[in-house]
Design a protein around this motif. Structure first.
Motif, PDB file in Angstrom:
ATOM      1  N   ARG A  67       0.843  -1.199   0.000  1.00  0.00           N
ATOM      2  CA  ARG A  67       0.000   0.000   0.000  1.00  0.00           C
ATOM      3  C   ARG A  67       0.879   1.250   0.000  1.00  0.00           C
ATOM      4  NH1 ARG A  67      -3.193  -3.460  -0.738  1.00  0.00           N
ATOM      5  NH2 ARG A  67      -5.075  -3.977   0.444  1.00  0.00           N
ATOM      6  N   THR A 107       0.057   7.514   3.108  1.00  0.00           N
ATOM      7  CA  THR A 107      -0.149   8.966   3.077  1.00  0.00           C
ATOM      8  C   THR A 107      -0.568   9.389   4.468  1.00  0.00           C
ATOM      9  OG1 THR A 107      -2.486   8.806   2.448  1.00  0.00           O
ATOM     10  CG2 THR A 107      -0.899   8.977   0.640  1.00  0.00           C
ATOM     11  N   ALA A 108      -0.100  10.529   4.891  1.00  0.00           N
ATOM     12  CA  ALA A 108      -0.416  11.017   6.234  1.00  0.00           C
ATOM     13  C   ALA A 108      -0.165  12.519   6.265  1.00  0.00           C
ATOM     14  CB  ALA A 108       0.448  10.310   7.269  1.00  0.00           C
ATOM     15  N   THR A 109      -0.360  13.104   7.430  1.00  0.00           N
ATOM     16  CA  THR A 109      -0.013  14.514   7.610  1.00  0.00           C
ATOM     17  C   THR A 109       0.901  14.613   8.821  1.00  0.00           C
ATOM     18  OG1 THR A 109      -2.051  14.760   8.885  1.00  0.00           O
ATOM     19  CG2 THR A 109      -2.112  15.509   6.605  1.00  0.00           C
ATOM     20  N   LEU A 150      -0.551  21.548   9.227  1.00  0.00           N
ATOM     21  CA  LEU A 150      -0.174  20.217   8.777  1.00  0.00           C
ATOM     22  C   LEU A 150       0.436  20.227   7.382  1.00  0.00           C
ATOM     23  CD1 LEU A 150      -3.386  18.350   9.943  1.00  0.00           C
ATOM     24  CD2 LEU A 150      -1.136  18.277  11.017  1.00  0.00           C
ATOM     25  N   PRO A 178       0.980  17.515   4.311  1.00  0.00           N
ATOM     26  CA  PRO A 178       0.725  16.146   3.846  1.00  0.00           C
ATOM     27  C   PRO A 178       2.023  15.506   3.350  1.00  0.00           C
ATOM     28  CG  PRO A 178      -0.172  17.748   2.283  1.00  0.00           C
ATOM     29  CD  PRO A 178       0.367  18.527   3.447  1.00  0.00           C
ATOM     30  N   VAL A 179       2.171  14.222   3.632  1.00  0.00           N
ATOM     31  CA  VAL A 179       3.351  13.489   3.154  1.00  0.00           C
ATOM     32  C   VAL A 179       2.899  12.204   2.458  1.00  0.00           C
ATOM     33  CG1 VAL A 179       4.921  14.389   4.922  1.00  0.00           C
ATOM     34  CG2 VAL A 179       3.623  12.295   5.376  1.00  0.00           C
ATOM     35  N   ILE A 214       1.185   0.399   9.713  1.00  0.00           N
ATOM     36  CA  ILE A 214       0.930   0.975  11.038  1.00  0.00           C
ATOM     37  C   ILE A 214       2.246   1.344  11.751  1.00  0.00           C
ATOM     38  CG2 ILE A 214      -0.174   0.562  13.297  1.00  0.00           C
ATOM     39  CD1 ILE A 214      -2.191   1.132  10.999  1.00  0.00           C
ATOM     40  N   LEU A 216       3.502   4.437  10.126  1.00  0.00           N
ATOM     41  CA  LEU A 216       2.690   5.607  10.475  1.00  0.00           C
ATOM     42  C   LEU A 216       3.069   6.141  11.847  1.00  0.00           C
ATOM     43  CD1 LEU A 216      -0.890   4.814   9.178  1.00  0.00           C
ATOM     44  CD2 LEU A 216       0.425   6.887   8.735  1.00  0.00           C
ATOM     45  N   TYR A 266       4.013   9.919  12.218  1.00  0.00           N
ATOM     46  CA  TYR A 266       3.246  10.873  13.023  1.00  0.00           C
ATOM     47  C   TYR A 266       4.127  11.609  14.035  1.00  0.00           C
ATOM     48  CZ  TYR A 266      -1.374   9.648  11.225  1.00  0.00           C
ATOM     49  OH  TYR A 266      -2.473   9.482  10.423  1.00  0.00           O
ATOM     50  N   VAL A 305      -5.341  14.201   0.968  1.00  0.00           N
ATOM     51  CA  VAL A 305      -3.955  13.799   1.204  1.00  0.00           C
ATOM     52  C   VAL A 305      -3.714  12.358   0.766  1.00  0.00           C
ATOM     53  CG1 VAL A 305      -3.813  15.408   3.148  1.00  0.00           C
ATOM     54  CG2 VAL A 305      -4.221  12.985   3.599  1.00  0.00           C
ATOM     55  N   HIS A 306      -4.792  11.635   0.449  1.00  0.00           N
ATOM     56  CA  HIS A 306      -4.619  10.243   0.017  1.00  0.00           C
ATOM     57  C   HIS A 306      -4.111  10.193  -1.422  1.00  0.00           C
ATOM     58  CE1 HIS A 306      -8.613  11.551  -1.213  1.00  0.00           C
ATOM     59  NE2 HIS A 306      -8.514  10.706  -2.204  1.00  0.00           N
ATOM     60  N   ARG A 321     -11.345  18.382   5.796  1.00  0.00           N
ATOM     61  CA  ARG A 321     -10.610  19.630   5.971  1.00  0.00           C
ATOM     62  C   ARG A 321     -10.100  19.768   7.413  1.00  0.00           C
ATOM     63  NH1 ARG A 321      -9.958  24.528   2.767  1.00  0.00           N
ATOM     64  NH2 ARG A 321      -8.981  25.983   4.197  1.00  0.00           N
ATOM     65  N   ASN A 323      -7.281  16.885   7.846  1.00  0.00           N
ATOM     66  CA  ASN A 323      -6.095  16.895   6.978  1.00  0.00           C
ATOM     67  C   ASN A 323      -5.406  18.250   6.872  1.00  0.00           C
ATOM     68  OD1 ASN A 323      -6.489  14.216   6.474  1.00  0.00           O
ATOM     69  ND2 ASN A 323      -7.429  14.512   4.474  1.00  0.00           N
ATOM     70  N   ARG A 343      -9.126   7.319   7.023  1.00  0.00           N
ATOM     71  CA  ARG A 343      -8.302   8.361   7.638  1.00  0.00           C
ATOM     72  C   ARG A 343      -8.599   8.479   9.132  1.00  0.00           C
ATOM     73  NH1 ARG A 343      -3.716   9.545   6.405  1.00  0.00           N
ATOM     74  NH2 ARG A 343      -4.409   9.447   4.259  1.00  0.00           N
ATOM     75  N   LEU A 363      -6.866   5.707  10.950  1.00  0.00           N
ATOM     76  CA  LEU A 363      -5.422   5.942  11.027  1.00  0.00           C
ATOM     77  C   LEU A 363      -5.095   7.038  12.040  1.00  0.00           C
ATOM     78  CD1 LEU A 363      -4.380   5.756   7.253  1.00  0.00           C
ATOM     79  CD2 LEU A 363      -4.177   3.982   9.005  1.00  0.00           C
ATOM     80  N   GLU A 364      -6.026   7.965  12.214  1.00  0.00           N
ATOM     81  CA  GLU A 364      -5.812   9.062  13.161  1.00  0.00           C
ATOM     82  C   GLU A 364      -6.223   8.671  14.577  1.00  0.00           C
ATOM     83  OE1 GLU A 364      -4.511  12.109  12.700  1.00  0.00           O
ATOM     84  OE2 GLU A 364      -4.205  12.062  10.534  1.00  0.00           O
ATOM     85  N   GLN A 383     -10.052  -0.889  -0.101  1.00  0.00           N
ATOM     86  CA  GLN A 383      -8.846  -0.377   0.554  1.00  0.00           C
ATOM     87  C   GLN A 383      -9.139   0.532   1.748  1.00  0.00           C
ATOM     88  OE1 GLN A 383      -5.831   0.947  -2.186  1.00  0.00           O
ATOM     89  NE2 GLN A 383      -5.466  -1.203  -2.729  1.00  0.00           N
ATOM     90  N   TYR A 392      -9.592  -2.300   6.920  1.00  0.00           N
ATOM     91  CA  TYR A 392      -9.639  -1.892   8.324  1.00  0.00           C
ATOM     92  C   TYR A 392     -10.838  -2.489   9.056  1.00  0.00           C
ATOM     93  CZ  TYR A 392      -6.013   1.139   6.672  1.00  0.00           C
ATOM     94  OH  TYR A 392      -4.840   1.583   6.126  1.00  0.00           O
TER      95      TYR A 392
END
Ligand SMILES: Cc1cc2nc3c(=O)[nH]c(=O)nc-3n(C[C@H](O)[C@H](O)[C@H](O)COP(=O)(O)OP(=O)(O)OC[C@H]3O[C@@H](n4cnc5c(N)ncnc54)[C@H](O)[C@@H]3O)c2cc1C
Ligand code: SF4
Lengths: 123, 418
Positions: free
Chosen positions: A49, A52-54, A64, A66-67, A79, A82, A86, B49-50, B146, B149, B174, B177-178, B201, B206
């Motif tokens: 995969r 992507t994250a911030t 933030l 984005p990366v 994970i 990440l 982070y 951001v994805h 918004r 991200n 997201r 993941l957060e 995905q 998840y």
């Protein structure tokens, strides 16, 4: 023996492909074409995969940045990577494509800035 | 009041507007401006951001911001005037734009041509009729996107998502993941609203459950959301009382679709197409008002940003041609009609004559199904036929009128099972 069903995402047909892991390798059925076969094999053996994250950025109009990973990484590493990502912090300005972190968690993949962020005007 | 004279004003600095402004410069237009209400260019892409953008155009998997950056860098290098933090209030049929900004006050732009590229907005709960109190904690998926991200706020701890549109699916992943909890996604229709890729995905990866033919029937809580009731729906999409179930949560995310942002277009007297809900356009993406063009998600909700950029370029070429001779009469106009299993077509108008290049016609299928043929016909003659393994409403399709074809009657787009 393990049996899993993979929904193929290579084309909109969305075939449900079953994969059995038996004594002599993988037994795959339900796909309609070679690309689906390949996809199902990869999804079972070594799913990959993009990450992507911030991350926190200071000195910009936004909090933030984005990366994105420079390539796909193994799904099971997502994970742990990440968690590392982070924890990163950068300071503006940052240019799109610049390397924020090299070789994240030994995957050989870099973490890149996914946009340019300029310094916020003072005051 | 500040007054500015322009060859071309582009309203909206998203991917459609940026591509349009760049193409206009390539076409030789001198005074080109992009007017954007946000503090920066990029439009919705900046909060995406994805990854998954730009596969067609750049041949790699980019995030929304990366895709936008490629255009922004070129715009900033290319002698294009950019007016950010500037909100357009009104566009008149004689091509005047009234805008306001906090640092420049009111501006009146006198334009020889205009391209509208204001994108779309999200449907809210008023449009989908959920009843109950009005506590905080009910947000659209784009707002959640918004907050998380760009601004760095988590809008809740435990979320329920109503609607399975792509933005909702992407935000489900997201939020996980957060570090948030996502109880499930509830979709009133029997089919998911988003692409299978995103179902797999973002949800399956998840273990987020997707409940089809189920809806949120009530919202609970006074000041802050405390929970929602969900219920299965019957054939008429009415909630079945006996199946109702209470879920405690502090965030309800609405991912119930997008609608073109057409207020300015309506104000200018531009005709709106009832199928696409955006301005009706011809093959140059010209609207019904001479000299005003439209592009991107304003015209119809495209899912692929590559298509959005392409429509911006088409509109800019059209605007350049218009400016060469604004009084030129068009050849006879024909309609692009939607036939079997087609819910919308863009553009809606084509002109008599031989197609100079390939002409792309975008369309959406009504009913999903395997092995279909996408057919474009003119007066009973087939102009093109494309085979698709599978067609589904979440995916915009493109049909083609090949270069050199003579168009001498209305076109008909159809999707037929084989
Ligand atoms: C919330 C949301 C999330 C999305 N997420 C995805 C996604 O994850 N992946 C995907 O492929 N597609 C996504 N889309 C679809 C996406 O909109 C398109 O792919 C693409 O961004 C459309 O480009 P556009 O230029 O037509 O519109 P936009 O990107 O929406 O740009 C329109 C611009 O016009 C500006 N504007 C509007 N009105 C005015 C005014 N009156 N004055 C001045 N400026 C104005 C806006 O501020 C905005 O910058 C999303 C759409 C929305 C609404
Ligand atoms: S198996 Fe082949 S036909 Fe089926 S979804 Fe995958 S790519 Fe498409």
């Amino acid at each position: 023996m393990r049996k899993v069903t993979v929904t193929c995402i290579v084309c909109p047909s969305s075939c449900r492909v079953s994969v059995r892991e038996g004594g002599e390798g993988l037994e795959i059925s339900g796909h309609q074409c070679r690309r689906g076969l390949e996809h199902a094999r990869n999804e079972v053996k070594n799913p990959m995969r993009m990450l992507t994250a911030t991350i926190a950025v200071t000195g910009a109009d936004f909090n933030l940045l984005p990366v994105i990973s420079s390539a796909e990484i193994p799904k099971k590493m997502l994970i742990p990577c990440l968690r590392t990502v982070y924890g990163l912090r950068v300071q503006a300005p940052v240019k799109e494509g610049s390397v924020i972190l090299r070789d994240v968690c030994g995957t050989g993949v870099d973490i890149l800035a996914a946009r340019t962020i300029t310094r916020a005007p003072a005051g | 009041m500040r007054e500015v004279h322009l060859d071309l004003a582009v309203i909206g600095g998203g991917p459609a507007g940026l591509a349009a402004a760049l193409e206009a410069r390539r076409q030789g237009l001198e005074k080109v401006a992009v007017i954007e209400r946000d503090i920066e260019l990029g439009g919705i892409l900046q909060q995406c951001v994805h990854d998954g953008f730009g596969l067609h155009r750049f041949g790699r998997r980019m995030s929304g911001g990366q895709y936008a950056q490629a255009f922004i860098d070129e715009v900033e290098a290319g002698g294009i005037m950019t007016e950010c933090r500037t909100m357009v209030l009104r566009v008149s049929g004689d091509k005047k734009i009234y805008a306001v900004s906090s640092h420049k006050g009111m501006t009146l732009y006198h334009c020889r041509a205009i391209i509208l590229a204001m994108g779309c907005r999200e449907r809210t709960r008023n449009q989908i009729f959920i009843y109950g109190a009005r506590p905080s904690g009910v947000l659209t998926a784009g707002t959640v996107q918004r907050y998380i991200n760009m601004e760095g706020y988590l809008p809740g701890k435990k979320a329920v998502i109503l609607g399975s549109g792509d933005i909702g699916l992407i935000m489900a992943r997201r939020m996980i993941l957060e570090g948030m909890e996502v109880e499930g996604v509830y979709e009133v229709m029997a089919h998911p609203g988003g692409l299978t890729r995103n179902i797999v995905q973002c949800l399956e990866d998840y273990d987020i459950p997707l409940h089809l033919s189920t809806t949120v029937s009530q919202i609970h809580g006074q000041e802050r959301l405390e929970g929602v009731s969900v219920a299965r729906v019957d054939q008429q999409r009415r909630p079945v009382k006996e199946s109702e179930r209470y879920i405690p949560c502090d965030l309800l995310v609405l991912a119930v679709g997008l609608i073109p942002e057409t207020e300015l277009a309506r104000g200018a007297g531009i005709k709106i197409n009832p199928l696409s809900n955006g301005p009706e356009v011809d093959q140059d993406f010209a609207t019904s008002v001479p000299g005003i063009f439209a592009a991107g998600n304003l015209v119809a909700v495209f899912d692929l940003v590559d298509y959005v950029s392409a429509t911006g370029e088409t509109a800019a070429k059209g605007a350049a041609r218009y400016l060469e001779n604004p009084k030129a009469a068009h050849p006879r106009a024909y309609r692009v009609n939607t036939g079997e299993n087609v819910s919308l077509a863009v553009p809606q108008i084509v002109y008599e004559g031989q197609a100079a290049q390939d002409l792309s016609l975008f369309l959406r299928v009504k009913q999903p199904g395997p092995k279909a043929a996408l057919i474009c016909a003119c007066a009973g003659r087939e102009l093109s036929r494309k085979k698709e393994r599978f067609v589904a409403p979440p995916e915009m399709l493109a049909a083609k009128v090949p270069a050199g074809t003579f168009i001498g009657a209305d076109l008909l787009l159809e999707i037929k099972g084989e």
